[in-house]
Motif scaffolding. Structure first.
Motif, PDB file in Angstrom:
ATOM      1  N   TYR A  38      -3.551   2.775   3.943  1.00 39.92           N
ATOM      2  CA  TYR A  38      -3.786   1.987   2.740  1.00 39.92           C
ATOM      3  C   TYR A  38      -5.005   2.586   2.024  1.00 39.92           C
ATOM      4  O   TYR A  38      -5.948   3.023   2.680  1.00 39.92           O
ATOM      5  CB  TYR A  38      -4.055   0.522   3.119  1.00 39.92           C
ATOM      6  CG  TYR A  38      -4.382  -0.358   1.949  1.00 39.92           C
ATOM      7  CD1 TYR A  38      -3.379  -0.904   1.158  1.00 39.92           C
ATOM      8  CD2 TYR A  38      -5.717  -0.626   1.609  1.00 39.92           C
ATOM      9  CE1 TYR A  38      -3.689  -1.699   0.076  1.00 39.92           C
ATOM     10  CE2 TYR A  38      -6.022  -1.416   0.523  1.00 39.92           C
ATOM     11  CZ  TYR A  38      -5.006  -1.950  -0.246  1.00 39.92           C
ATOM     12  OH  TYR A  38      -5.312  -2.725  -1.328  1.00 39.92           O
ATOM     13  N   PRO A  39      -4.992   2.693   0.698  1.00 39.43           N
ATOM     14  CA  PRO A  39      -4.074   2.146  -0.293  1.00 39.43           C
ATOM     15  C   PRO A  39      -3.006   3.121  -0.773  1.00 39.43           C
ATOM     16  O   PRO A  39      -2.309   2.817  -1.742  1.00 39.43           O
ATOM     17  CB  PRO A  39      -5.026   1.815  -1.452  1.00 39.43           C
ATOM     18  CG  PRO A  39      -6.028   2.925  -1.399  1.00 39.43           C
ATOM     19  CD  PRO A  39      -6.220   3.245   0.059  1.00 39.43           C
ATOM     20  N   TYR A  40      -2.858   4.273  -0.123  1.00 37.28           N
ATOM     21  CA  TYR A  40      -1.847   5.229  -0.592  1.00 37.28           C
ATOM     22  C   TYR A  40      -0.441   4.662  -0.427  1.00 37.28           C
ATOM     23  O   TYR A  40       0.452   4.971  -1.219  1.00 37.28           O
ATOM     24  CB  TYR A  40      -2.007   6.559   0.140  1.00 37.28           C
ATOM     25  CG  TYR A  40      -3.361   7.174  -0.119  1.00 37.28           C
ATOM     26  CD1 TYR A  40      -3.714   7.616  -1.387  1.00 37.28           C
ATOM     27  CD2 TYR A  40      -4.314   7.278   0.891  1.00 37.28           C
ATOM     28  CE1 TYR A  40      -4.977   8.149  -1.645  1.00 37.28           C
ATOM     29  CE2 TYR A  40      -5.564   7.814   0.649  1.00 37.28           C
ATOM     30  CZ  TYR A  40      -5.890   8.256  -0.620  1.00 37.28           C
ATOM     31  OH  TYR A  40      -7.136   8.771  -0.873  1.00 37.28           O
ATOM     32  N   PRO A  46      -2.060  -4.137   9.183  1.00 38.27           N
ATOM     33  CA  PRO A  46      -3.259  -3.876   9.992  1.00 38.27           C
ATOM     34  C   PRO A  46      -3.456  -2.395  10.312  1.00 38.27           C
ATOM     35  O   PRO A  46      -4.587  -1.902  10.254  1.00 38.27           O
ATOM     36  CB  PRO A  46      -3.007  -4.701  11.258  1.00 38.27           C
ATOM     37  CG  PRO A  46      -2.132  -5.823  10.801  1.00 38.27           C
ATOM     38  CD  PRO A  46      -1.233  -5.221   9.756  1.00 38.27           C
ATOM     39  N   ILE A  47      -2.389  -1.681  10.657  1.00 38.70           N
ATOM     40  CA  ILE A  47      -2.559  -0.273  11.036  1.00 38.70           C
ATOM     41  C   ILE A  47      -2.926   0.575   9.833  1.00 38.70           C
ATOM     42  O   ILE A  47      -3.725   1.521   9.940  1.00 38.70           O
ATOM     43  CB  ILE A  47      -1.282   0.267  11.738  1.00 38.70           C
ATOM     44  CG1 ILE A  47      -1.559   1.636  12.355  1.00 38.70           C
ATOM     45  CG2 ILE A  47      -0.109   0.326  10.786  1.00 38.70           C
ATOM     46  CD1 ILE A  47      -2.600   1.647  13.422  1.00 38.70           C
ATOM     47  N   ARG A  48      -2.391   0.266   8.669  1.00 34.93           N
ATOM     48  CA  ARG A  48      -2.742   1.030   7.461  1.00 34.93           C
ATOM     49  C   ARG A  48      -4.203   0.817   7.093  1.00 34.93           C
ATOM     50  O   ARG A  48      -4.898   1.761   6.700  1.00 34.93           O
ATOM     51  CB  ARG A  48      -1.832   0.628   6.292  1.00 34.93           C
ATOM     52  CG  ARG A  48      -0.392   1.083   6.457  1.00 34.93           C
ATOM     53  CD  ARG A  48       0.481   0.627   5.301  1.00 34.93           C
ATOM     54  NE  ARG A  48       1.869   1.034   5.518  1.00 34.93           N
ATOM     55  CZ  ARG A  48       2.870   0.769   4.678  1.00 34.93           C
ATOM     56  NH1 ARG A  48       2.626   0.086   3.555  1.00 34.93           N
ATOM     57  NH2 ARG A  48       4.097   1.181   4.947  1.00 34.93           N
ATOM     58  N   VAL A  49      -4.661  -0.404   7.213  1.00 37.79           N
ATOM     59  CA  VAL A  49      -6.063  -0.697   6.900  1.00 37.79           C
ATOM     60  C   VAL A  49      -6.981  -0.038   7.924  1.00 37.79           C
ATOM     61  O   VAL A  49      -8.028   0.532   7.577  1.00 37.79           O
ATOM     62  CB  VAL A  49      -6.298  -2.219   6.860  1.00 37.79           C
ATOM     63  CG1 VAL A  49      -7.783  -2.536   6.731  1.00 37.79           C
ATOM     64  CG2 VAL A  49      -5.521  -2.836   5.694  1.00 37.79           C
ATOM     65  N   LEU A  50      -6.600  -0.083   9.202  1.00 40.14           N
ATOM     66  CA  LEU A  50      -7.409   0.563  10.235  1.00 40.14           C
ATOM     67  C   LEU A  50      -7.501   2.067   9.986  1.00 40.14           C
ATOM     68  O   LEU A  50      -8.578   2.670  10.122  1.00 40.14           O
ATOM     69  CB  LEU A  50      -6.819   0.294  11.617  1.00 40.14           C
ATOM     70  CG  LEU A  50      -7.574   0.902  12.801  1.00 40.14           C
ATOM     71  CD1 LEU A  50      -8.979   0.332  12.899  1.00 40.14           C
ATOM     72  CD2 LEU A  50      -6.808   0.667  14.105  1.00 40.14           C
ATOM     73  N   ASN A  51      -6.374   2.694   9.612  1.00 43.00           N
ATOM     74  CA  ASN A  51      -6.385   4.132   9.338  1.00 43.00           C
ATOM     75  C   ASN A  51      -7.235   4.468   8.115  1.00 43.00           C
ATOM     76  O   ASN A  51      -7.736   5.592   8.000  1.00 43.00           O
ATOM     77  CB  ASN A  51      -4.959   4.637   9.137  1.00 43.00           C
ATOM     78  CG  ASN A  51      -4.170   4.676  10.425  1.00 43.00           C
ATOM     79  OD1 ASN A  51      -4.736   4.700  11.516  1.00 43.00           O
ATOM     80  ND2 ASN A  51      -2.848   4.684  10.315  1.00 43.00           N
TER      81      ASN A  51
END
Length: 292
Positions: A38-40, A46-51
């Motif tokens: 995230y935000p791509y 949760p995993i996108r925000v963590l990455n």
């Protein structure tokens, strides 16, 4: 000159090359290979925000970081301000006896100094959103997309001459990286001493890869016995993750609920495991423990 002397000279030359590479770099470098960030990809998970958060947290703690993800069709190039990286693009990767040009784009993550490189290819990623079509069915060539993504990342890092101390692999599309790092790139000075961390989360694929997946994965350095757990039958999420665990140095639980059979396999591996948490200090402590 005796053969033994020749071998000694060759070994010393490799050792000096490795030393030179390490002297030119910091020891505190982390490469993130992430399937989704995230935000791509706009949907918040949760995993996108963590990455998104991990590279920034590591930079705050003194690490130098770089991040790679696939350039899926739903990554908005204009909004994300992606730029082509000509000097890193142009190589061809052979997968299933076909050439596929490697294209590299780069952007700076909003609100940070984190550089994100995007692996692109007209056949595998351009105009195709994520890992499934509008009907919800997994794309039939996700196996080859997985191979292309990982090999594209590792070849690009070599071109960058950027030596990571830790490589953190997140998402099943990054799950082949531990295998290639341990058996194809093990003697490459840029990766010889790198620790490989694997994130386990709840983002699975439902359509198994074909029975010829092992043949597609195999390149120089990969022996048949490295892939015997995959050979000759469909490869599901659990089989792929077990292979990744076998070749990783440490495991991170990146979601509160994950596949229990995969988790059981990780626990029996004897490798360091970080339980799920949302505390950045715990991640930094875990990374530092691998560098001791």
């Amino acid at each position: 000159m005796q053969i033994s002397n020749i071998f000694c000279i060759f070994a010393m030359r490799n050792y000096i090359l490795t030393l030179k590479v390490r002297l030119m770099t910091d020891q505190n470098r982390i490469l993130f290979i992430s399937q989704e960030i995230y935000p791509y990809l706009e949907e918040v998970t949760p995993i996108r925000v963590l990455n998104q958060q991990l590279p920034g947290w590591c930079q705050e703690a003194g690490f130098e970081t770089r991040t790679f993800m696939p350039k899926f069709g739903d990554v908005n190039e204009r909004r994300a301000q992606l730029h082509d990286v000509i000097r890193l693009s142009g190589a061809n990767l052979i997968i299933a006896d076909a050439d596929h040009p490697l294209l590299i784009k780069v952007a700076t993550m909003p609100g940070s100094r984190v550089q994100v490189y995007f692996i692109d290819n007209d056949d595998y990623f351009h105009r195709r959103k994520g890992v499934a079509g509008e009907n919800g069915q997994d794309f039939h060539d996700n196996d080859e997309r997985c191979i292309f993504f990982v090999r594209g990342v590792l070849e690009t890092v070599k071109k960058l001459r950027w030596t990571p101390s830790i490589i953190h692999c997140s998402g099943w599309m990054a799950a082949l990286a531990p295998l290639y790092l341990k058996h194809v790139y093990a003697d490459t000075p840029f990766f010889a001493d790198t620790k490989v961390v694997l994130s386990i989360d709840n983002n699975v694929y439902t359509t198994p890869f074909g029975t010829n997946f092992a043949d597609k994965v195999r390149i120089e350095g990969i022996q048949p016995y490295h892939l015997r757990s995959l050979a000759g039958f469909p490869v599901g999420y659990e089989e792929l993750l077990r292979l990744a665990i076998d070749n990783a140095d440490a495991i991170i639980c990146a979601a509160p609920e994950i596949n229990q059979r995969v988790m059981n396999y990780a626990q029996t591996s004897g490798k360091p495991i970080m339980e799920y948490c949302e505390n950045k200090e715990d991640y930094i402590k875990f990374y530092n423990s691998l560098l001791v």
